[in-house]
Structure formats: C-alpha cells, structure tokens
Design a protein around this motif. Structure first.
Motif, mmCIF file in Angstrom:
data_model
loop_
_atom_site.group_PDB
_atom_site.id
_atom_site.type_symbol
_atom_site.label_atom_id
_atom_site.label_comp_id
_atom_site.label_asym_id
_atom_site.label_seq_id
_atom_site.Cartn_x
_atom_site.Cartn_y
_atom_site.Cartn_z
ATOM 1 N N VAL A 35 0.872 -1.176 0.000
ATOM 2 C CA VAL A 35 0.000 0.000 0.000
ATOM 3 C C VAL A 35 0.909 1.226 0.000
ATOM 4 N N ARG A 36 0.521 2.240 -0.742
ATOM 5 C CA ARG A 36 1.332 3.483 -0.746
ATOM 6 C C ARG A 36 1.554 3.946 0.681
ATOM 7 N N THR A 37 2.807 4.115 1.033
ATOM 8 C CA THR A 37 3.165 4.462 2.406
ATOM 9 C C THR A 37 4.201 5.575 2.380
ATOM 10 N N ASP A 38 4.068 6.510 3.299
ATOM 11 C CA ASP A 38 5.105 7.527 3.449
ATOM 12 C C ASP A 38 5.054 8.028 4.888
ATOM 13 N N THR A 39 6.121 8.675 5.291
ATOM 14 C CA THR A 39 6.166 9.188 6.660
ATOM 15 C C THR A 39 6.460 10.677 6.650
ATOM 16 N N TRP A 40 6.011 11.316 7.713
ATOM 17 C CA TRP A 40 6.261 12.755 7.903
ATOM 18 C C TRP A 40 6.493 12.984 9.396
ATOM 19 N N ASN A 41 7.679 13.421 9.710
ATOM 20 C CA ASN A 41 8.025 13.746 11.097
ATOM 21 C C ASN A 41 7.592 12.653 12.075
ATOM 22 N N GLY A 42 7.830 11.402 11.681
ATOM 23 C CA GLY A 42 7.524 10.284 12.577
ATOM 24 C C GLY A 42 6.130 9.738 12.446
ATOM 25 N N PHE A 43 5.247 10.429 11.717
ATOM 26 C CA PHE A 43 3.881 9.936 11.518
ATOM 27 C C PHE A 43 3.804 9.142 10.215
ATOM 28 N N ILE A 44 3.065 8.035 10.282
ATOM 29 C CA ILE A 44 2.978 7.128 9.137
ATOM 30 C C ILE A 44 1.628 7.334 8.445
ATOM 31 N N PHE A 45 1.679 7.534 7.141
ATOM 32 C CA PHE A 45 0.467 7.741 6.346
ATOM 33 C C PHE A 45 0.398 6.675 5.257
ATOM 34 N N VAL A 46 -0.825 6.277 4.930
ATOM 35 C CA VAL A 46 -1.034 5.384 3.788
ATOM 36 C C VAL A 46 -2.067 6.018 2.863
ATOM 37 N N ASN A 47 -2.081 5.530 1.636
ATOM 38 C CA ASN A 47 -3.040 6.013 0.659
ATOM 39 C C ASN A 47 -3.431 4.833 -0.225
ATOM 40 N N LEU A 48 -4.702 4.459 -0.182
ATOM 41 C CA LEU A 48 -5.149 3.288 -0.955
ATOM 42 C C LEU A 48 -5.247 3.580 -2.443
ATOM 43 N N ASP A 49 -5.191 4.859 -2.781
ATOM 44 C CA ASP A 49 -5.222 5.235 -4.187
ATOM 45 C C ASP A 49 -3.791 5.111 -4.725
ATOM 46 N N ASP A 50 -3.584 4.180 -5.651
ATOM 47 C CA ASP A 50 -2.216 3.866 -6.061
ATOM 48 C C ASP A 50 -1.501 5.011 -6.747
ATOM 49 N N ASP A 51 -2.183 5.730 -7.584
ATOM 50 C CA ASP A 51 -1.465 6.763 -8.324
ATOM 51 C C ASP A 51 -2.315 7.976 -8.692
ATOM 52 N N GLY A 52 -3.553 8.009 -8.288
ATOM 53 C CA GLY A 52 -4.433 9.103 -8.708
ATOM 54 C C GLY A 52 -4.318 10.362 -7.870
ATOM 55 N N THR A 53 -3.589 10.289 -6.767
ATOM 56 C CA THR A 53 -3.516 11.445 -5.885
ATOM 57 C C THR A 53 -2.065 11.872 -5.700
ATOM 58 N N VAL A 54 -1.894 13.068 -5.174
ATOM 59 C CA VAL A 54 -0.557 13.636 -5.007
ATOM 60 C C VAL A 54 0.235 12.854 -3.953
ATOM 61 N N ASP A 55 1.542 13.128 -3.889
ATOM 62 C CA ASP A 55 2.329 12.441 -2.861
ATOM 63 C C ASP A 55 2.084 13.096 -1.504
ATOM 64 N N LEU A 56 2.600 12.457 -0.456
ATOM 65 C CA LEU A 56 2.302 12.935 0.903
ATOM 66 C C LEU A 56 2.806 14.355 1.118
ATOM 67 N N HIS A 57 3.981 14.638 0.595
ATOM 68 C CA HIS A 57 4.560 15.965 0.777
ATOM 69 C C HIS A 57 3.618 17.042 0.235
ATOM 70 N N GLU A 58 3.082 16.782 -0.960
ATOM 71 C CA GLU A 58 2.153 17.748 -1.556
ATOM 72 C C GLU A 58 0.838 17.795 -0.795
ATOM 73 N N HIS A 59 0.396 16.630 -0.349
ATOM 74 C CA HIS A 59 -0.865 16.566 0.401
ATOM 75 C C HIS A 59 -0.782 17.419 1.668
ATOM 76 N N LEU A 60 0.312 17.293 2.396
ATOM 77 C CA LEU A 60 0.438 18.044 3.649
ATOM 78 C C LEU A 60 0.737 19.512 3.390
ATOM 79 N N GLY A 61 1.383 19.784 2.277
ATOM 80 C CA GLY A 61 1.574 21.159 1.838
ATOM 81 C C GLY A 61 2.138 22.075 2.914
#
Lengths: 411, 113
Positions: free
Chosen positions: A163-189
């Motif tokens: 599953v798409r996974t990324d981390t930000w400052n120790g917090f773990i995020f997932v995204n079930l949308d494989d490629d239709g949405t922006v990356d975590l960095h852009e999402h958190l903006g």
C-alpha cells in the motif's frame, strides 16, 4: 430528503457588524470563499453521503495510521484494521528504518495474515492457516509448505500487496489510491512545512484512548473544532485556564488566529498573559507539565490543526495531543485520542504527566457525551440545516474542503 | 460603626430563610436579589452579567448564586464572578436588618445583619 448536490441556499449574513477589537466578521471577511451559509443535516445522517466520503475521500487520500512510536522495537510491525477503508494493514519497519504497509492478507486463500497487534519484526511473516511465508524486507513470497502440490503460472504475483506508504516527522500515512492522488509531501503542503521540525521524536510517553461513539465522525471533529463551547460546558471545560482560553469581558472565547493551509487548517486561542486565575484554576494549570528546554511550536498556549481528512494535531500548554477520528458507519465512530508527553526525568514530572492525562481524559469524557447528544438531534431531522458562527470558522473550512475533495478538487 | 441611612425596605427577613434568595422589585431600583447566607443577608443585582437572566431562579450554594441559564456563579457578598462563563461582576449593595425587615442602606460599609 434533501438532494445532496444542492447546498443550502446562500443567505445574506445577519449578525453583528464589525466592531473594532471585537470584530465579528473577521473570518468571513478574510475567507469569503468559505461563505456564511448554514450547513446541511444530511451530511451527518445520510448513508449516501457517508458512502461518498468513504469512496471519494478516505479511499483517495493520505490517512494517518500511526507513528514510529507504535513500533515496539527498532525493527518491528503493527497491524491496523481500518473499517472505513475495509482493510487490515500490516505496517512494517525494517532494520534499515524503512516503513512500508501491506495489505495484511495471505496470497493463498485470503486469510488475515498477522493476528497480533504488534511485535518485533521476524525475517518472515508466516500465515497461521497454512504457513505461507513472506519476507519482512519487501513482502516477497518466501516459502510455501508442500509447494509441489500447487499450480503456479507466475509465483512472483503472489507477494504481499503493498500500500502506498510515506512518513512525515515520525507519523505514518497510507493512501489506498495507487497513483491518482498527489504524494504525501504535496498533500500536507504548508502544514507539513510548518510543523516539519517540531520534536515529535522527543514525545515518547504516549497514552491512547479509543472511544466508541454513536455519532457521525464529523460530529466529533466539528465539536472539537471550536472553542466557543469552552466557557460553557460544565463542569470541567469551564475550569480550563484563562491563560490558554481567554474570555473577553462578556465571557466569550475568541479564535486568535486562523489559517487555511491547503486542505488543512489551524486555529489558535486568544490567551491572556496577565490572566489572574482562581485558586482552583491555578491548581489545574499546575498539572500541565513544563518540561525545561523542550519547546513545542506554540504561537499561543493552544493550537489546533486539522490534518485532512480525519486527523487532529494539537498543542496545549507544552504538551501535545492527536486525534484520529475513524468513521465506522454513518452513525458510528471511533475517536482515537493520543496524548503525547516527553519522558519524565524525575518523579515530580511523572506525577504531573499523570495528573495532566487524567484531567484531559475527564475533559474529553464531557465532550463525548455532547457528541452523542448532537447525533440524536441531527438524526431526528427536526431541522434540515444548522448555523455556524464566526468562532466556528474552522468547522466551516473543513466542510468546504470536504465538499471540494469529493468533487475532485484535492489540494 | 459607620452611620447608615435606611434607604429602602426590601422584604421581611423571614421571607428569605437561610440558603434562600428572593427577587425584590421596588420603584426606581433595578430588581434586587436578597440572599441569606448562613443567617447573614446580602443584596446584589438580580440580573446575571452574562446571559441577562434572573439569578433568582438559580441556586444559592454557600455564598455563591448560580445562574440557572448557564451555571455561571457570583459571590453574593461582593458581586464578583466566580465561575465561567460569567466574567463581569454584578453590583452588590449594602443592607441591614432592622425590626425584622431587610433594608437597603447608603453606607458602603454595610452592617452584619
């Protein structure tokens, strides 16, 4: 039932005019795009709306599923079942520090692979049904008991599903949308940038409450998303220190700052440095630990960030709390509350943490009763709209973002 | 003792038993609340400074009157707001008891009734 596509009609705002220090149209003026119209009841009680949220928001957004603190050791795993996404996730941190989530599903017969909540990372995750094994490092299918009995055209297709996974400052995020949405960095903006450096890794003492509520998930979020109620709710809220929740001469709190940060937003409370508290207030304030050199990013003693769609990250008197508000059904929610403190360095600090935790827990119990009462009123459909005031601007911003996101505007 | 001038008879003291309050209307005065705290009488404005409701409908808890509308409280001995959401004080007024009547007096010192 009202057509969900039709938002309540625009109405000319009727309210106090702008008035110097107590300007009451401050946020409506600063953020005209948020409007001043009422909010529909449907969005809290409609199965159809809930299903759209599930498909268009939760299944197509970065969602926080925990933090590095959830791993019991350096190389470890935890399991996260997320009902609104209809999934069980196996979140793995390997020796190299890499964090990756997989669907917690065995490729053989679809069994839930790991049943334990967490543990140290094994070399191979083995299914307890027939013992199929998957490498912890990359989820690759590693072993099949009695393999010769199977008919594989391509065994490499039987690895764990990542599953798409990324981390930000120790917090773990997932995204079930494989490629239709922006990356975590852009999402958190801008929110991600603003809080990128706060020392979350130092807040290693954590308490967690998972509170089941008979209410829509947005009821819990909205109720927490304003401080209008603070001086009114009894008996605990109104004893919150005026140092953090200043009230004006009329006894009302004011949002001090409010900022839209992409899909996210933050408000801070108006505080009063010269506040002279009552004896009981002083005693209450003393239960908030002040940990020497640790300084959290506090513009004021209270800053409340909503991380779209369902996370809250808040700072309060040099401690921190997070919420993950999990929809279970249109009228069922799990309010996951975590309180984060630095590790105490002496007994006095340890006692303070315990006091602060207990006090905060009692405060939120008072909130919970309110959430369920709210749902009763909404479900009755006695009214098909409700009104929001200036001091509830962050609620308005959240629903604005939610509508946009469901309509495909995702930043 | 400070000289006191009896300004206005408000009620019979027997009308306000211990732990009770009574709203009194007299011409030319705001509605006043006569409070009996452990046998001592105190007079404050009857109007809550927060929600503009009558305090007479609330409970007297020790020396604090609790507004029935939002549960804010005021110390009836001096009018101070003691619990949120109330913030502004209410006016307190000196009073004495003479011949079984509670009187408003013009002395800021007041007397123990």
């Amino acid at each position: 039932m009202t057509d969900l596509q039709v938002r309540p009609s625009e109405t000319e705002p009727i309210g106090p005019e702008e008035d110097g220090d107590t300007a009451t149209r401050r946020w409506a003026t600063a953020y005209p795009e948020l409007g001043t119209e009422p909010i529909s009841t449907d969005r809290f009680i409609s199965e159809e709306f809930f299903e759209r949220e599930r498909k268009e928001v939760f299944a197509k957004s970065w969602v926080n599923v925990g933090s590095n603190h959830d791993f019991p050791s350096a190389a470890a795993f935890f399991v996260r079942d997320i009902k609104v996404l209809g999934v069980s996730l196996l979140v793995v941190r390997t020796d190299d520090g890499k964090v990756q989530a997989y669907h917690n599903v065995c490729s053989h017969r679809g069994n839930k692979l790991i049943w334990e909540q967490n543990g140290p990372c094994p070399k191979v995750f083995a299914c307890r049904f027939h013992g199929w094994g998957y490498q912890a490092t990359d989820g690759a299918l590693a072993s099949i008991p009695d393999e010769e009995q199977f008919y594989f055209s391509d065994k490499s297709t039987l690895d764990l599903v990542p599953v798409r996974t990324d981390t930000w400052n120790g917090f773990i995020f997932v995204n079930l949308d494989d490629d239709g949405t922006v990356d975590l960095h852009e999402h958190l903006g801008p929110l991600g940038e603003k809080l990128a450096d706060f020392p979350f890794e130092k807040l290693t003492m954590e308490y967690r409450y998972d509170v089941p509520e008979k209410a829509n998930w947005k009821v819990a979020l909205d109720a927490q998303n304003e401080i209008y109620h603070v001086p009114m709710l009894a008996p605990v809220h109104r004893f919150l220190s005026g140092g953090a929740f200043h009230t004006n001469d009329d006894g009302y709190t004011r949002v001090h700052t409010f900022d839209r940060l992409g899909l996210h937003s933050v408000y801070t409370s108006e505080s009063d440095d010269d506040f002279q508290d009552t004896d009981s207030g002083v005693a209450n304030a003393a239960t908030h630990p002040a940990f020497g050199v640790l300084q959290l990013p506090l513009e004021t003693p209270f800053a409340f960030h909503v991380v779209f769609p369902n996370m809250v990250l808040a700072f309060f008197n040099n401690s921190m709390f997070t919420y993950n508000i999990w929809p279970e059904a249109v009228d069922q929610t799990t309010w996951e509350i975590r309180l984060h403190y630095p590790k105490p360095t002496n007994l006095a600090e340890r006692v303070l943490v315990e006091q602060a935790k207990s006090r905060f827990r009692d405060l939120l119990c008072e909130d919970q009763a309110g959430h369920e009462a709210l749902q009763v009123g909404l479900t009755s459909q006695a009214r098909d709209i409700f009104v929001l005031g200036e001091q509830e601007v962050q609620i308005r911003a959240f629903h604005h973002n939610l509508d946009n996101y469901m309509d495909g505007v995702r930043r | 003792m400070t000289e006191t001038e009896l300004v206005q008879a408000l009620c019979d003291s027997a009308e306000v038993p211990e732990g009770e309050v009574l709203a009194v209307e007299r011409p030319g005065l705001p509605t006043l609340l006569v409070c009996n705290v452990d046998g001592t009488y105190h007079v404050v404005d009857d109007l809550c400074s927060h929600g503009a409701s009558s305090l007479a409908e609330g409970r007297l808890i020790g020396c604090e009157i609790e507004c029935a509308l939002h549960k804010g409280r005021f110390d009836v001995t001096n009018g101070r707001a003691t619990r949120r959401p109330s913030k502004k004080p209410i006016s307190s007024h000196a009073c004495v008891v003479r011949d079984g009547h509670v009187f408003l007096v013009n002395s800021s010192e007041g007397e123990t009734a």
